[in-house]
Design a protein around this motif. Structure first.
Motif, PDB file in Angstrom:
ATOM      1  N   LEU A 229      -5.076   4.131  -3.886  1.00 51.17           N
ATOM      2  CA  LEU A 229      -4.745   3.149  -2.856  1.00 51.17           C
ATOM      3  C   LEU A 229      -3.625   2.239  -3.329  1.00 51.17           C
ATOM      4  CD1 LEU A 229      -6.217   0.269  -3.856  1.00 51.17           C
ATOM      5  CD2 LEU A 229      -8.243   1.492  -3.111  1.00 51.17           C
ATOM      6  N   PHE A 230      -2.926   1.701  -2.350  1.00 46.72           N
ATOM      7  CA  PHE A 230      -1.777   0.838  -2.589  1.00 46.72           C
ATOM      8  C   PHE A 230      -1.863  -0.342  -1.628  1.00 46.72           C
ATOM      9  CE2 PHE A 230      -0.873   5.234  -3.409  1.00 46.72           C
ATOM     10  CZ  PHE A 230      -0.210   5.252  -4.617  1.00 46.72           C
ATOM     11  N   PHE A 231      -1.435  -1.499  -2.104  1.00 45.39           N
ATOM     12  CA  PHE A 231      -1.440  -2.697  -1.261  1.00 45.39           C
ATOM     13  C   PHE A 231      -0.104  -2.928  -0.568  1.00 45.39           C
ATOM     14  CE2 PHE A 231      -4.639  -4.151  -4.586  1.00 45.39           C
ATOM     15  CZ  PHE A 231      -5.720  -3.784  -3.805  1.00 45.39           C
ATOM     16  N   PHE A 232       0.960  -2.318  -1.091  1.00 43.70           N
ATOM     17  CA  PHE A 232       2.294  -2.595  -0.574  1.00 43.70           C
ATOM     18  C   PHE A 232       3.069  -1.288  -0.399  1.00 43.70           C
ATOM     19  CE2 PHE A 232       0.943  -6.243  -3.067  1.00 43.70           C
ATOM     20  CZ  PHE A 232       1.138  -7.281  -2.175  1.00 43.70           C
ATOM     21  N   ARG A 233       3.923  -1.273   0.621  1.00 45.13           N
ATOM     22  CA  ARG A 233       4.760  -0.113   0.871  1.00 45.13           C
ATOM     23  C   ARG A 233       5.712   0.148  -0.293  1.00 45.13           C
ATOM     24  NH1 ARG A 233       5.131   1.267   6.418  1.00 45.13           N
ATOM     25  NH2 ARG A 233       6.605   2.849   5.714  1.00 45.13           N
ATOM     26  N   MET A 234       6.237  -0.937  -0.880  1.00 50.91           N
ATOM     27  CA  MET A 234       7.212  -0.766  -1.947  1.00 50.91           C
ATOM     28  C   MET A 234       6.600  -0.133  -3.180  1.00 50.91           C
ATOM     29  SD  MET A 234      10.074  -1.485  -0.755  1.00 50.91           S
ATOM     30  CE  MET A 234      10.902  -1.167  -2.308  1.00 50.91           C
ATOM     31  N   GLU A 235       5.302  -0.297  -3.382  1.00 48.90           N
ATOM     32  CA  GLU A 235       4.654   0.353  -4.521  1.00 48.90           C
ATOM     33  C   GLU A 235       4.677   1.865  -4.353  1.00 48.90           C
ATOM     34  OE1 GLU A 235       0.463   0.162  -7.056  1.00 48.90           O
ATOM     35  OE2 GLU A 235       0.625  -0.832  -5.105  1.00 48.90           O
ATOM     36  N   MET A 236       4.492   2.339  -3.118  1.00 51.73           N
ATOM     37  CA  MET A 236       4.572   3.783  -2.862  1.00 51.73           C
ATOM     38  C   MET A 236       5.994   4.293  -3.054  1.00 51.73           C
ATOM     39  SD  MET A 236       1.953   4.394   0.338  1.00 51.73           S
ATOM     40  CE  MET A 236       2.712   3.208   1.456  1.00 51.73           C
TER      41      MET A 236
END
Length: 665
Positions: A229-236
């Motif tokens: 899981l990711f909290f932010f689009r930029m992390e993906m």
């Protein structure tokens, strides 16, 4: 290199069904509004990343299966003799790439003739041979090479998982560090708010720490698991799972494709379009364009171009796409969450009239069989399990609270595999039991005089080197040899920002029986990177006492054998800032004591061992000042989804590790 990943020939562009064409021509007078398929949960970006070059001359065919952290030095895993074999196979594979994408490719001098039976492949390491890694130039642009990675060995999978883990740890460390910087600026007027997710991604891009920039990966990304899981689009974007900061469809543009056709690689499903239908394994996904952002309604017709055409082309060639689901989630630091749910195939595409009366392109996505359970389904299951455990699981619960209310949150015990109920035999110990002599030197101890809450210049902040170890959300900023929390000698209130680990667990933990690891621990809640989980407790013994006890055949836990490298990794920004110095004060003496867990223990004792753990040990003092006897507090190294097993690195595998596992499992 026995394994290859075939790609179908990408050269023939079939026409859409007649119904689609007629529907489009019927609405020819409407001018479609072309825009990325934006996600309604995203805030507008404060800073856009640099534009990628559109020049087709950027074609690069890598001679390695995958690189690690781009632009960073890595050890070469192959000996020189083995390298020659790798490069020999590389030239053979490069020729196959050339024949597969030769038509229209400017990356080769001759631009050879297209072979209609050609396949695009990616080399897979041979047996006993790890992937070679070489440094890449800084600020690596995103390339147009399409590859699929298959048949990774166990050691390769561990390697790439560790690369992903380290990269995400730097990202999360930067976010937490930015939140501390934001706290210092909050009282200054006319200061622009810092977005930790954007600043973290920007700093990592400047230092060339974005992953998978050398190639566009079709299918699964090595090191990223279903359920991550990711909290932010930029992390993906940073890890290469989804390369678009806001658009819902990530694809290789036609201008960068060797045959002039776009190919979709991943989509985000979050209900951003009113015509979307999400049935889990089957998704009706609406194309992008023509939407009014304010009310999420379609206002003009869509066209078959850009991401819409890329989806249709991926369907035509049978190329799978990665599906990430985004939705609001209580407890998330960003109030939303993105979960990777695996690979889907696009099996149908058609032009239809949407709910608002305008033409939209629809795509039917079906999940590929044989994959692990969807992460979004596990999240929903855990959410229901938190409130109705006996309804969801009528069989398996041996106890709804093995701590007998000694913890602030119940600790459950679950076993639906066998009749083992061993954890019920022990007395639950919520805090470590130190011998009395440890507290003798606290007679003259002093604490801070903060009444309303601790400030940066208080006594306890000075003990920690001038700054507090936690941000305002209670997340650990960086690992230290030892950190000091406010204690009984301080005047600050119980909710002081410097009282985190001493207040007990906050997440609903569950001890469960596993066929792979014996007894294990998982959380029913989402655990943020840097968050406190629990204390590793036991009855503390001196080494003399430990020697006497081991004479009777009893096994003990030795805190000095826990690996300390992971605590040093958390918050380590040396790859971002050249002047960064790892915390070294105060230095801790050797932990010359043992912990007896043979009769009294807590939930931490059941955590499994892993060389790539998601939990690390941080030494903490708060109720005494004896540096030789700190508390062993456990913190999360990464964002841990609900129902994922927690793991610790117990140090070098030896007879002690085996004894520990024998005690707890």
């Amino acid at each position: 290199m026995d394994s290859v990943a075939p790609f179908q020939d990408l050269n023939i562009l079939p026409d859409l069904p007649t119904s689609s064409v007629s529907s489009s021509s019927a609405n020819a007078n409407a001018v479609p509004k072309l825009e990325p398929k934006l996600e309604p949960l995203d805030e507008p970006l404060l800073a856009q990343p640099p534009q990628e070059p559109q020049d087709a001359e950027n074609t690069v065919f890598s001679n390695h299966a995958l690189d690690g952290l781009s632009g960073s030095p890595h050890a070469n895993f192959c000996e020189s003799a083995e390298q020659e074999k790798v490069y020999a196979d590389y030239y053979r594979i490069t020729e196959q790439f050339r024949t597969a994408f030769g038509k229209g490719s400017k990356g080769f001098e001759d631009g050879g003739a297209l072979d209609p039976d050609s396949r695009a492949i990616v080399p897979v390491p041979q047996e006993n041979q790890a992937p070679a890694v070489v440094p890449t130039p800084r600020r690596t642009p995103r390339r147009k090479e399409l590859v699929r990675v298959t048949d990774l060995r166990i050691e390769d999978d561990r390697y790439f998982r560790d690369v992903i883990r380290r990269t995400r740890m730097i990202y999360d460390s930067l976010r937490v560090w930015t939140s501390v910087e934001e706290e210092k600026r909050c009282d200054l007027p006319n200061i622009k708010r810092l977005r930790g997710d954007l600043r973290a991604s920007s700093l990592m891009r400047e230092n060339d720490l974005w992953l998978n920039r050398e190639r566009r990966i079709v299918g699964a990304i090595p090191g990223i698991y279903i359920g991550d899981l990711f909290f932010f689009r930029m992390e993906m974007v940073v890890v290469g799972l989804h390369g678009q900061p806001q658009a819902g469809i990530d694809y290789l543009p036609a201008s960068q494709s060797t045959n002039g056709e776009p190919i979709a690689t991943s989509v985000i499903v979050s209900g951003g379009y009113e015509d979307d239908e999400d049935g889990g394994d089957v998704i009706i996904y609406t194309g992008h364009g023509g939407q009014d952002k304010k009310n999420s309604r379609q206002v003009v017709h869509q066209k078959l171009e850009g991401g819409n055409l890329a989806m249709e082309r991926s369907m035509h060639y049978g190329i799978e796409v990665r599906v990430i689901r985004g939705f609001r989630y209580q407890g998330s630091v960003s109030h939303k969450i993105y979960v990777y749910d695996g690979l889907y195939r696009i099996i149908q595409c058609w032009f239809d009239v949407g709910k608002s009366g305008f033409g939209v392109f629809k795509y039917k996505l079906v999940r590929i069989d044989g994959q692990p359970e969807m992460g979004s389904a596990i999240l929903r299951f855990a959410q229901t399990l938190r409130t109705n455990p006996l309804v969801i699981r009528p069989v398996g619960y041996l106890s709804l609270d093995i701590s007998s209310r000694k913890e602030t949150v119940p600790v459950r015990l679950f076993n639906d595999i066998d009749k083992d109920h061993d954890p019920l035999r022990y007395e639950y110990l919520p805090k470590t039991n130190f011998p009395q002599f440890v507290f003798h030197q606290t007679g003259n101890a002093t604490g801070c005089d903060c009444v309303d809450g601790c400030a940066d210049n208080c006594f306890c902040a000075m003990k920690n080197g001038g700054t507090f170890p936690y941000n305002l959300n209670g997340l650990l900023v960086r690992g230290k040899p030892i950190l000091f929390e406010c204690g009984p000698f301080c005047r600050c209130p119980p909710h002081c920002r410097n009282r985190v680990s001493q207040n007990g667990i906050k997440n609903r933990l569950e001890v469960f029986r596993s066929r792979e690891t014996g007894w294990g621990v998982r959380s029913l809640d989402l655990i943020h990177a840097g968050a406190f989980i629990c204390e590793y407790t036991g009855v503390v013994l001196t080494m003399e006492q430990a020697q006497i006890l081991t004479m009777n055949g009893d096994s003990l836990i030795y805190p000095s054998r826990f690996s300390d490298r992971h605590a040093a990794e958390w918050g380590d920004l040396s790859r971002i800032f050249s002047d960064y110095e790892r915390p070294s004060y105060p230095s801790t003496p050797p932990l010359d004591f043992a912990m007896d867990v043979s009769t009294m223990r807590n939930v931490a004792c059941y955590m499994s061992h892993s060389s790539i753990p998601n939990v690390f040990v941080q030494y903490v003092l708060y109720d005494h000042n004896n540096l030789m006897f700190p508390h062993l507090m456990l913190f999360a190294m990464e964002n841990i989804p609900p129902m994922r097993e927690l793991s610790l690195d117990y140090g070098v595998a030896d007879e002690w590790t085996d004894a520990k596992l024998s005690i707890c499992n």
